[in-house]
Design an enzyme around this catalytic site. Sequence first.
Site, PDB file in Angstrom:
ATOM      1  N   GLY A 186       0.841  -1.197   0.000  1.00 14.83           N
ATOM      2  CA  GLY A 186       0.000   0.000   0.000  1.00 14.83           C
ATOM      3  C   GLY A 186       0.870   1.238   0.000  1.00 14.83           C
ATOM      4  N   CYS A 188       5.191  -6.169   1.625  1.00 13.81           N
ATOM      5  CA  CYS A 188       5.509  -4.745   1.703  1.00 13.81           C
ATOM      6  C   CYS A 188       4.753  -4.081   2.860  1.00 13.81           C
ATOM      7  CB  CYS A 188       5.228  -4.079   0.358  1.00 13.81           C
ATOM      8  SG  CYS A 188       5.986  -2.450   0.218  1.00 13.81           S
ATOM      9  N   TYR A 189       3.767  -3.250   2.589  1.00 12.58           N
ATOM     10  CA  TYR A 189       3.004  -2.628   3.688  1.00 12.58           C
ATOM     11  C   TYR A 189       2.470  -3.711   4.628  1.00 12.58           C
ATOM     12  CZ  TYR A 189      -0.338   0.396   6.128  1.00 12.58           C
ATOM     13  OH  TYR A 189      -1.026   1.096   7.087  1.00 12.58           O
ATOM     14  N   HIS A 233       7.884  -7.467  -3.839  1.00 18.78           N
ATOM     15  CA  HIS A 233       6.580  -7.808  -4.409  1.00 18.78           C
ATOM     16  C   HIS A 233       6.646  -9.101  -5.228  1.00 18.78           C
ATOM     17  CE1 HIS A 233       4.275  -4.154  -3.387  1.00 18.78           C
ATOM     18  NE2 HIS A 233       5.495  -3.633  -3.317  1.00 18.78           N
ATOM     19  N   GLU A 238       4.286 -10.660  -6.499  1.00 15.38           N
ATOM     20  CA  GLU A 238       3.214 -10.732  -7.494  1.00 15.38           C
ATOM     21  C   GLU A 238       3.589 -10.134  -8.838  1.00 15.38           C
ATOM     22  OE1 GLU A 238       3.421  -8.837  -4.885  1.00 15.38           O
ATOM     23  OE2 GLU A 238       2.340  -6.946  -5.034  1.00 15.38           O
ATOM     24  N   ASP A 297     -16.465 -11.085 -23.194  1.00  8.99           N
ATOM     25  CA  ASP A 297     -17.161 -11.296 -21.926  1.00  8.99           C
ATOM     26  C   ASP A 297     -18.624 -11.654 -22.127  1.00  8.99           C
ATOM     27  OD1 ASP A 297     -14.736 -10.338 -21.173  1.00  8.99           O
ATOM     28  OD2 ASP A 297     -15.466  -8.410 -20.436  1.00  8.99           O
ATOM     29  N   LYS A 340      -9.888 -11.662 -17.065  1.00 11.83           N
ATOM     30  CA  LYS A 340     -10.077 -11.808 -18.505  1.00 11.83           C
ATOM     31  C   LYS A 340      -9.478 -13.105 -19.065  1.00 11.83           C
ATOM     32  CE  LYS A 340     -11.357  -9.232 -22.141  1.00 11.83           C
ATOM     33  NZ  LYS A 340     -12.556  -8.365 -22.112  1.00 11.83           N
TER      34      LYS A 340
END
Length: 517
Positions: free
Chosen positions: A60, A87-88, A174, A176, A232, A373
Site C-alpha cells: 500500500g 511490503c506494507y 513484491h 506478485e 465477456d 479476462k
Amino acid sequence: MIAPGHDHPRVVVLDFGSQVSQLIARRLREVQVFSEMRPYTAWQEVLEDPLVAGIILSGGPSSVMDPGAPDVDPRLFTAGKPLLGICYGMQLMCHKLGGRLAPAHNREYGHAEIEIEREGLLFAGLPIRQPVWMSHGDHVEALPPGFEVQARTETIPFAAAADPSRNLYAVQFHPEVAHTAHGLAMIEAFARKVCRVEDRWTAAAFVEEAVREIRDQVGDQRVLCAVSGGVDSTVMATLVDRAIGHRLHAVYVDNGVMRAGESDQVEADLNEFLHDPLQRVDAREVFLSRLAGVSDPETKRKIIGGTFIEVFKEATRDQGPFGFLAQGTLYPDRIESVSVHGPSASIKSHHNVGGLPAELGFDLVEPLRDLFKDEVRRVGRELGIPAHLLKRHPFPGPGLAVRILGEVTPERVALLQAADRIFIDELKTSGQYDAIWQAGAVFLPVHSVGVMGDERTYENAIALRAVTSLDGMTADWARIPTEILARISNRIINEVRGVNRVVYDISSKPPSTIEWE
Ligand code: XMP
C-alpha cells in the site's frame, strides 16, 4: 447474485491500496488456487470465514506510522490463520507484533537481489540469489519476537522473515509482479504448503459449477441479456445458455457506431451457440440522431448509455416476462467500480458496470463475476467457443463514437469504419493481431494539405492506435513493423475517400489513455 466457487477453500487478498494488489489474486488463480480480493476493512469477516485458508496482506502507498494509515486489529495476526504480508502488509504485521520499523529516508524502487538465508516453506527449492522487485519507503529494522530472517538484500536486513510456528510470513518485495523471477512459486508455496489448499480451480470445474448455480438461482424463470459481441458477453451468454437453453433471451443492439460488418458477424456467431436466435435491434438512426452536433466525449458516452437503456427496454418490452438479467461483469470491473476506503480502486466512470441493472430493476446473474479476462477466455475455450472470438480485441461500449474526435456524423462513421477495417485486416493477415491487446483507427477532424495526382487536397487525418497490455490498465504502443504500417497507410489513403494523412500513435498509458476520447 451468484459467484461460482463459493464453497471452495480460498486465499483472500486484503487490499491495503497497492496498485498491484489485484495481481496477487490473479497469480493465485494462475496456480489454480481460488482467491478473491477484499478491502482491508473487511479483515474481521475474512478472518472468521472458515473457507478462508489463508490471507495475503497487500502492499500500500501509506506508511504504517502515518496518522490515519490503514490499520487492523492485532487479532488478525494472532488468530492462527496463515498470513503472508507483502511490503506494507509486512510492515503492519511486524509493527503489530512488536517489531520496529525504520522510516524511509529514500524510497527503494525497482530491481534488487535477495539472498536467501533460510529456505523455509516459502523459498524451498528456489535459487539462493534471485531478482526481486522492490517498491517501499519504510522497512523493518527489528523483527518481532519469534520471527527469523529468511532473506536479505544489500540494503535491507529483512527482505523476508517468518514465524513458521505461527504460519506468519512476510516479504518486503513484491512477489506478485513479473520482475520477481520466482514470485509465482512463492505465492504457490504459501497457498499450497502454508495454507494447505488442495483444491484446483480449473475451467472445466468452473463451468460445471456455474451451470449448476445458474440453474439453482434462476429456477424455471426466463433470463434476459444484452450481448455486444465482445469476449465477456459472448462467454457469459454461452454459459447461461448451457445452463438454461431456450429460457435465455439474448439481445444485440446495433448503435450505429460499431465497426464495419460487426453486427452481421455478431449475429452469425452468437446464433451458432444459442438455442434461441439472437434478437438484433437496429437502432442506428436513433443513436446517430442523438449524437448529432455533440462533441464532448462524456456527453457522447452519456447519450449512448442512456439511449442504450431506452432502446433495450423498448425492444424487450413484449419479449418477457423475465426474472433475471444476465451480465458479463468480470472481477476487475467490480474492483474498479467500487470505492473502498484506502483502496487500489482506480475508478473509471465509463466502464461496463452500472446503468443497465438498476434501471431495469432485475436481479442479476453474473456468472463471470469472480474471473479475470484470461480466465474468461479459458472458460470460453472450455465451452467450445472458437479462438477467433475469444481473441477478439476489447472494444469500448460507446464504440467508434469515442474514436471520432469531435462530432459524430454518419459520413465520419463510414469513413472510420473503412479505415479501421483495413487496419484490422492487415494486422490479421500479417500475424500481428494476436500479439496486440487492442487496435483501432481514430478519426481526427483536422484538415491538412496533401497532393493526389496533380491536385492539392485538404482532407482528414486518421490516427492508428495499437497497444500491448495485460489488463488495459497500463499499456505500451505496439511496435508494429514499419513495412506493415507503410502498407496500412497506403491502403487507407488510396482506398478511403476523405483521408490524405495517416499517423501512428506512439504514446503509452499512462500518461495517455488507450482511447483518444
Ligand atoms: P482507456 O481509454 O481508459 O481504456 O485507456 C481502457 C480500456 O477501456 C476501454 N474503454 C471503454 N470501455 N466503455 C467501455 O465499455 C467506455 O466508455 C470505454 N472507454 C474506454 C478501452 O477500449 C480500453 O480497452
